[in-house]
Design a protein around this motif. Structure first.
Motif, mmCIF file in Angstrom:
data_model
loop_
_atom_site.group_PDB
_atom_site.id
_atom_site.type_symbol
_atom_site.label_atom_id
_atom_site.label_comp_id
_atom_site.label_asym_id
_atom_site.label_seq_id
_atom_site.Cartn_x
_atom_site.Cartn_y
_atom_site.Cartn_z
ATOM 1 N N TYR A 54 -66.367 -70.686 -50.908
ATOM 2 C CA TYR A 54 -65.001 -70.242 -51.172
ATOM 3 C C TYR A 54 -64.922 -69.762 -52.620
ATOM 4 C CZ TYR A 54 -63.852 -72.817 -46.928
ATOM 5 O OH TYR A 54 -63.815 -73.271 -45.626
ATOM 6 N N THR A 55 -64.117 -68.725 -52.847
ATOM 7 C CA THR A 55 -63.919 -68.234 -54.209
ATOM 8 C C THR A 55 -62.454 -67.900 -54.426
ATOM 9 O OG1 THR A 55 -64.859 -66.778 -55.897
ATOM 10 C CG2 THR A 55 -64.306 -65.759 -53.789
ATOM 11 N N LEU A 56 -62.031 -67.991 -55.677
ATOM 12 C CA LEU A 56 -60.639 -67.750 -56.047
ATOM 13 C C LEU A 56 -60.516 -66.327 -56.589
ATOM 14 C CD1 LEU A 56 -58.028 -69.517 -56.122
ATOM 15 C CD2 LEU A 56 -58.555 -69.966 -58.534
ATOM 16 N N VAL A 57 -59.567 -65.558 -56.044
ATOM 17 C CA VAL A 57 -59.396 -64.161 -56.434
ATOM 18 C C VAL A 57 -57.939 -63.936 -56.827
ATOM 19 C CG1 VAL A 57 -59.579 -61.758 -55.696
ATOM 20 C CG2 VAL A 57 -61.209 -63.453 -54.827
ATOM 21 N N ASN A 58 -57.745 -63.308 -57.989
ATOM 22 C CA ASN A 58 -56.402 -62.954 -58.441
ATOM 23 C C ASN A 58 -56.093 -61.534 -57.983
ATOM 24 O OD1 ASN A 58 -54.215 -61.937 -60.204
ATOM 25 N ND2 ASN A 58 -54.425 -63.914 -61.238
ATOM 26 N N THR A 59 -55.089 -61.377 -57.151
ATOM 27 C CA THR A 59 -54.801 -60.062 -56.564
ATOM 28 C C THR A 59 -54.246 -59.072 -57.579
ATOM 29 O OG1 THR A 59 -52.589 -60.800 -55.887
ATOM 30 C CG2 THR A 59 -54.388 -61.062 -54.283
ATOM 31 N N LYS A 60 -53.844 -59.550 -58.751
ATOM 32 C CA LYS A 60 -53.337 -58.658 -59.795
ATOM 33 C C LYS A 60 -54.442 -58.208 -60.746
ATOM 34 C CE LYS A 60 -49.009 -58.633 -58.582
ATOM 35 N NZ LYS A 60 -48.380 -57.392 -58.073
ATOM 36 N N ASN A 61 -55.402 -59.067 -61.017
ATOM 37 C CA ASN A 61 -56.422 -58.767 -62.021
ATOM 38 C C ASN A 61 -57.784 -58.421 -61.434
ATOM 39 O OD1 ASN A 61 -54.524 -59.418 -64.020
ATOM 40 N ND2 ASN A 61 -55.100 -61.571 -63.968
ATOM 41 N N ASP A 62 -58.102 -58.982 -60.284
ATOM 42 C CA ASP A 62 -59.405 -58.733 -59.668
ATOM 43 C C ASP A 62 -59.314 -57.577 -58.680
ATOM 44 O OD1 ASP A 62 -60.599 -60.900 -61.014
ATOM 45 O OD2 ASP A 62 -59.888 -62.304 -59.495
ATOM 46 N N GLY A 63 -60.459 -57.071 -58.286
ATOM 47 C CA GLY A 63 -60.495 -56.021 -57.273
ATOM 48 C C GLY A 63 -60.634 -56.637 -55.893
ATOM 49 N N ILE A 64 -59.676 -56.401 -55.027
ATOM 50 C CA ILE A 64 -59.727 -56.916 -53.664
ATOM 51 C C ILE A 64 -58.999 -55.947 -52.744
ATOM 52 C CG2 ILE A 64 -57.710 -58.387 -54.102
ATOM 53 C CD1 ILE A 64 -58.832 -60.335 -51.971
ATOM 54 N N ILE A 65 -59.583 -55.680 -51.583
ATOM 55 C CA ILE A 65 -59.005 -54.736 -50.635
ATOM 56 C C ILE A 65 -59.460 -55.130 -49.243
ATOM 57 C CG2 ILE A 65 -60.927 -53.087 -50.696
ATOM 58 C CD1 ILE A 65 -58.755 -50.843 -50.818
ATOM 59 N N LYS A 66 -58.701 -54.710 -48.232
ATOM 60 C CA LYS A 66 -59.066 -55.046 -46.858
ATOM 61 C C LYS A 66 -60.354 -54.332 -46.464
ATOM 62 C CE LYS A 66 -54.364 -56.040 -45.269
ATOM 63 N NZ LYS A 66 -53.268 -55.667 -44.333
ATOM 64 N N LYS A 67 -61.186 -55.047 -45.737
ATOM 65 C CA LYS A 67 -62.477 -54.514 -45.310
ATOM 66 C C LYS A 67 -62.316 -53.703 -44.029
ATOM 67 C CE LYS A 67 -65.443 -56.905 -42.885
ATOM 68 N NZ LYS A 67 -65.758 -55.927 -41.792
ATOM 69 N N PRO A 68 -62.844 -52.482 -44.003
ATOM 70 C CA PRO A 68 -62.812 -51.721 -42.745
ATOM 71 C C PRO A 68 -63.649 -52.425 -41.674
ATOM 72 C CG PRO A 68 -63.374 -50.300 -44.616
ATOM 73 C CD PRO A 68 -63.444 -51.715 -45.101
ATOM 74 N N TYR A 119 -50.223 -65.441 -57.472
ATOM 75 C CA TYR A 119 -50.872 -64.177 -57.136
ATOM 76 C C TYR A 119 -52.325 -64.356 -56.709
ATOM 77 C CZ TYR A 119 -46.766 -62.119 -59.357
ATOM 78 O OH TYR A 119 -45.477 -61.780 -59.680
ATOM 79 N N GLN A 120 -52.758 -65.578 -56.555
ATOM 80 C CA GLN A 120 -54.148 -65.835 -56.170
ATOM 81 C C GLN A 120 -54.301 -65.993 -54.662
ATOM 82 O OE1 GLN A 120 -54.958 -69.387 -58.453
ATOM 83 N NE2 GLN A 120 -55.970 -68.230 -60.100
ATOM 84 N N VAL A 121 -55.519 -65.713 -54.206
ATOM 85 C CA VAL A 121 -55.907 -66.025 -52.834
ATOM 86 C C VAL A 121 -57.234 -66.761 -52.880
ATOM 87 C CG1 VAL A 121 -54.727 -64.040 -51.793
ATOM 88 C CG2 VAL A 121 -57.119 -63.821 -52.514
ATOM 89 N N ILE A 122 -57.465 -67.584 -51.870
ATOM 90 C CA ILE A 122 -58.773 -68.197 -51.701
ATOM 91 C C ILE A 122 -59.475 -67.457 -50.579
ATOM 92 C CG2 ILE A 122 -60.023 -70.280 -50.984
ATOM 93 C CD1 ILE A 122 -57.795 -71.935 -52.237
ATOM 94 N N VAL A 123 -60.656 -66.941 -50.891
ATOM 95 C CA VAL A 123 -61.438 -66.202 -49.916
ATOM 96 C C VAL A 123 -62.580 -67.081 -49.417
ATOM 97 C CG1 VAL A 123 -62.909 -64.194 -49.504
ATOM 98 C CG2 VAL A 123 -60.879 -63.982 -50.962
ATOM 99 N N LYS A 124 -62.679 -67.216 -48.103
ATOM 100 C CA LYS A 124 -63.847 -67.852 -47.507
ATOM 101 C C LYS A 124 -64.957 -66.810 -47.504
ATOM 102 C CE LYS A 124 -65.473 -70.190 -43.315
ATOM 103 N NZ LYS A 124 -65.122 -70.611 -41.926
ATOM 104 N N VAL A 125 -65.968 -67.038 -48.322
ATOM 105 C CA VAL A 125 -67.001 -66.033 -48.554
ATOM 106 C C VAL A 125 -67.997 -66.012 -47.396
ATOM 107 C CG1 VAL A 125 -68.800 -65.235 -50.121
ATOM 108 C CG2 VAL A 125 -66.742 -66.336 -51.053
ATOM 109 N N ASP A 137 -56.413 -68.911 -47.890
ATOM 110 C CA ASP A 137 -55.115 -69.393 -48.362
ATOM 111 C C ASP A 137 -54.599 -68.393 -49.389
ATOM 112 O OD1 ASP A 137 -52.898 -70.965 -48.623
ATOM 113 O OD2 ASP A 137 -53.887 -72.616 -49.681
ATOM 114 N N LYS A 138 -53.295 -68.423 -49.636
ATOM 115 C CA LYS A 138 -52.748 -67.467 -50.597
ATOM 116 C C LYS A 138 -51.535 -68.042 -51.308
ATOM 117 C CE LYS A 138 -49.525 -64.928 -47.584
ATOM 118 N NZ LYS A 138 -49.068 -63.561 -47.220
ATOM 119 N N GLY A 139 -51.279 -67.463 -52.509
ATOM 120 C CA GLY A 139 -50.126 -67.875 -53.287
ATOM 121 C C GLY A 139 -48.835 -67.291 -52.758
ATOM 122 N N ASP A 140 -47.724 -67.809 -53.249
ATOM 123 C CA ASP A 140 -46.406 -67.452 -52.730
ATOM 124 C C ASP A 140 -46.031 -65.986 -52.941
ATOM 125 O OD1 ASP A 140 -46.108 -70.079 -51.981
ATOM 126 O OD2 ASP A 140 -44.976 -70.650 -53.777
#
Length: 346
Positions: free
Chosen positions: A107-121, A30-36, A76-79
């Motif tokens: 780069y930072t690691l973000v959990n899409t289930k526990n962290d807050g993440i949303i598409k940027k307008p 459920y993780q993604v790697i975000v290029k900050v 990058d993202k998890g399965d």
């Protein structure tokens, strides 16, 4: 490998070192790697860096990377991540300040289930998006989630009155805009005179210059007329002077607590805040609330305001990631207008 601001021990801003470290790897589906692209700087981070947050002192392992707010691109993202694709522009806020895998990095690691993440307008920049996280959600929580102000259509037919204390800072600049454009409120703002025009442009109907005026005296004829006071500074003085102007069922909401600026968050300080909060809830003549947690459940709705630019990020200062020491020095000064942003190297 990547570049990051790394902390090896608690202490001065100079303890933040710009170094090359190993990039994070996905360990959960459920993780993604975000290029900050950009990261926001918040007071909680220099409090952690100084060793002023007792719980973090026990749990944080060195070397550590600080930072919570981010905006960037999915690298990058998890399965099991289905809501995001590689290349998506996203922003948000991580939930775990103890991980040591923060956002002051390429780069930072973000959990899409526990962290807050949303598409940027596309209508907002990465720098604007990176500033929202903690500060924007604190303002929203104080006014809407626990402040109980009406929003949008429900707010059109009523004239709510709001006082924002510390209106030119990170939380305050968002609060003025939310109160005006979401809550349809009459907004009185407290800040220094040099920031008055900015705060008026954000939506304040009236500005009180705390360096020249005592807001208790200015507002003494408006007894029991305010629905909410949002305190972004802390301390007992603002609380005691706000009581007469609040409606009987009005809310005094503080983002800081009974100590000005809330610089120490030790166990004894948490106990003190708890005792004072309980006392004011039981014996106080008005509702007293402390913002202790932030939720992402309203973020999709908030994004619509960001997209339409009804809520904008006031960027006071930008620094390159390598100059993070300067960013922390400025944040500690308590003289920041709007948000401080770190730009990460590509």
């Amino acid at each position: 490998m990547m570049y990051a601001l790394q902390l090896n021990e608690f202490g001065l801003p100079s303890n933040l070192k710009y170094v090359e470290v190993k990039a994070p790897q996905i360990t959960s589906p459920y993780q993604v790697i975000v290029k900050v692209i950009a990261a926001g700087v918040n007071p909680i981070e220099w409090k952690i860096r100084r060793g002023n947050v007792s719980l973090v002192n026990f749990l944080l392992k060195f070397p550590a990377i600080l930072g919570n707010d981010f905006s960037g691109i999915i690298y990058d993202k998890g399965d099991k991540v289905t809501e995001f694709d590689i290349g998506d522009e996203v922003f948000g806020k991580t939930q775990n300040p103890f991980s040591g895998l923060g956002t002051y990095a390429q780069y930072t690691l973000v959990n899409t289930k526990n962290d807050g993440i949303i598409k940027k307008p596309s209508s907002i920049t990465h720098q604007e998006a990176a500033g929202f996280g903690i500060a924007g959600l604190t303002a929203w929580t104080g006014l809407v989630s626990i402040g109980d102000l009406k929003v949008d259509e429900e707010a059109k037919d009523i004239q709510q009155k709001v006082l924002v204390i510390g209106a030119s800072g990170g939380v305050g600049t968002y609060a003025v805009q939310i109160a005006k454009h979401v809550n349809n409120a009459h907004v009185t703002a407290i800040c220094s005179g040099e920031n008055a025009e900015l705060v008026k442009k954000l939506g304040a109907d009236r500005v009180i210059d705390y360096t020249q005026q005592d807001f208790g005296e200015v507002l003494k004829k408006e007894k029991e007329s305010f629905d909410l006071v949002l305190d972004c500074i802390g301390g007992d003085t603002y609380y005691s002077k706000s009581i007469p102007i609040l409606k009987l069922k009005g809310n005094f909401v503080t983002a800081v607590g009974p100590d000005a600026y809330g610089e120490n968050i030790r166990i004894v300080d948490i106990m003190k805040i708890g005792m004072i909060t309980l006392g004011r809830k039981v014996f106080g003549v008005r509702n007293y609330k402390v913002i202790v947690g932030l939720t992402w459940r309203d973020l999709p709705k908030i994004v619509t305001y960001l997209d339409k630019r009804k809520i904008v990020t006031v960027i006071g200062h930008e620094f390159d990631l390598k100059d993070g020491v300067k960013a922390h020095e400025l944040s500690e000064s308590h003289r920041v207008v709007g948000k401080i942003i770190l730009n990460c190297p590509n």
